[in-house]
Design an enzyme around this catalytic site. Structure first.
Site, PDB file in Angstrom:
ATOM      1  N   SER A 144       0.858  -1.186   0.000  1.00 54.84           N
ATOM      2  CA  SER A 144       0.000   0.000   0.000  1.00 54.84           C
ATOM      3  C   SER A 144       0.891   1.231   0.000  1.00 54.84           C
ATOM      4  O   SER A 144       2.082   1.138   0.329  1.00 54.84           O
ATOM      5  CB  SER A 144      -0.851  -0.015   1.274  1.00 54.84           C
ATOM      6  OG  SER A 144      -1.354   1.268   1.586  1.00 54.84           O
ATOM      7  N   TYR A 157      -3.448  -0.891   9.922  1.00 59.63           N
ATOM      8  CA  TYR A 157      -3.335  -1.180   8.484  1.00 59.63           C
ATOM      9  C   TYR A 157      -1.962  -0.728   7.987  1.00 59.63           C
ATOM     10  O   TYR A 157      -1.255  -1.453   7.287  1.00 59.63           O
ATOM     11  CB  TYR A 157      -4.446  -0.439   7.738  1.00 59.63           C
ATOM     12  CG  TYR A 157      -4.515  -0.685   6.260  1.00 59.63           C
ATOM     13  CD1 TYR A 157      -3.722   0.033   5.369  1.00 59.63           C
ATOM     14  CD2 TYR A 157      -5.396  -1.627   5.731  1.00 59.63           C
ATOM     15  CE1 TYR A 157      -3.797  -0.185   4.000  1.00 59.63           C
ATOM     16  CE2 TYR A 157      -5.486  -1.838   4.360  1.00 59.63           C
ATOM     17  CZ  TYR A 157      -4.676  -1.107   3.505  1.00 59.63           C
ATOM     18  OH  TYR A 157      -4.758  -1.329   2.135  1.00 59.63           O
TER      19      TYR A 157
HETATM   20  C1  GCO Z   1      -7.287   4.695   3.685  1.00 56.68           C
HETATM   21  C2  GCO Z   1      -7.317   3.772   2.489  1.00 56.68           C
HETATM   22  C3  GCO Z   1      -5.883   3.427   2.079  1.00 56.68           C
HETATM   23  C4  GCO Z   1      -5.918   2.866   0.671  1.00 56.68           C
HETATM   24  C5  GCO Z   1      -4.627   2.265   0.195  1.00 56.68           C
HETATM   25  C6  GCO Z   1      -3.631   3.312  -0.172  1.00 56.68           C
HETATM   26  O1  GCO Z   1      -8.134   4.551   4.574  1.00 56.68           O
HETATM   27  O2  GCO Z   1      -6.416   5.588   3.677  1.00 56.68           O
HETATM   28  O3  GCO Z   1      -8.057   2.594   2.768  1.00 56.68           O
HETATM   29  O4  GCO Z   1      -5.366   2.559   3.025  1.00 56.68           O
HETATM   30  O5  GCO Z   1      -6.867   1.850   0.577  1.00 56.68           O
HETATM   31  O6  GCO Z   1      -4.119   1.379   1.138  1.00 56.68           O
HETATM   32  O7  GCO Z   1      -2.491   2.666  -0.686  1.00 56.68           O
END
Ligand code: GCO
Length: 253
Positions: A144, A157
């Site tokens: 990501s 995440y």
């Molecule tokens: C968020 C998004 C991001 C994107 C992606 C960017 O909440 O900022 O979900 O996490 O999905 O990962 O690369």
């Protein structure tokens, strides 16, 4: 070009009943791969498989939770019994949880880490155990923008995706000598169900379009070229890399 031809190879794509995983799986099938679709919803998986089979692709399904180690081990034992050799693994499965750190429970944190990072270790380990004796294999981990940069309210995440970047390098350190190439793709802000709330938020939508040099959200199918490249002979001397498919976002202030 035969360099990008995946004919005769089997690709397992985790989390491929929708979103980025389904787009990547479809693209790998278009390049000739036989597919193993994965998700936790067996009915949804079978419906997706039927749609792809109707296009002439070879598709089987494997419904298991990538965060459940016993289920992952059992799935690979079933592949062994059925003579299914996973030549290409795309570690795509992941969840998102948007909440300030001070409001996060440890259980919430752990669920994201388990699903987005630990799963890539477990599924990767089981796939590599079979790839090493064959002296060949391709592993593509889905990272990501948050593999590099943090955004408020998505700490678990971000940490998981940061870990994906270094897990890709760790896997390279141990498995490249066995003919396995391990790389990662870092998607930018893509149009997916997971991002629906962001897309429908005018302020966030404006921020993404302003912060992205391409001035737009990405489409899941725009990951296919990079996924085919990293799954094919074209990348046989490439390992440990993360390629950002992000409209230029990670490259500019
Ligand atoms: C968020 C998004 C991001 C994107 C992606 C960017 O909440 O900022 O979900 O996490 O999905 O990962 O690369």
């Amino acid at each position: 070009m035969t360099l990008f031809d995946l004919s005769g190879r089997t690709a397992l794509v985790t989390g491929s009943s929708r979103g980025l995983g389904l787009a990547i799986a479809t693209g790998l099938a278009e390049a000739g791969a036989s597919l193993v679709l994965n998700g936790v919803d067996a009915a949804r998986l079978e419906a997706r498989a039927e749609t792809l089979r109707a296009k002439g692709y070879s598709v089987r399904t494997a419904a298991f939770n990538v965060a459940d180690e016993a289920a992952v081990v059992a799935a690979f034992e079933a592949f062994d019994m059925d003579d299914v050799a996973v030549d290409i693994l795309v570690n795509n499965a992941g969840i998102q949880l948007r909440k300030p750190i001070v409001e996060l429970s440890t259980a919430e944190w752990q669920k994201v880490i388990d699903t987005n990072l630990t799963s890539a270790f477990v599924v990767g380990r089981e796939a590599a155990k079979r790839m090493i004796p064959r002296k060949s294999g391709k592993i593509v981990n889905i990272g990501s923008l948050t593999s590099e940069l943090a955004r408020a309210t998505v700490a678990p995440y971000t940490v998981a995706k940061g870990g994906i970047k270094l897990l890709t390098k760790s896997m390279t350190a141990e498995w490249a000598e066995h003919g396995i190439q391990v790389n990662a793709i870092g998607p930018g802000y893509m149009i997916t169900d997971m991002n629906e709330a962001l897309i429908n938020n005018p302020q966030f939508d404006a921020w993404v379009k302003g912060r992205t040099p391409a001035r737009r959200w990405g489409k899941p199918e725009e990951l296919v070229g990079t996924a085919v490249y990293l799954s094919s002979a074209a990348s046989n001397f490439v390992s440990g890399q993360i390629i950002y498919v992000d409209g230029g976002m990670i490259s500019v202030l």
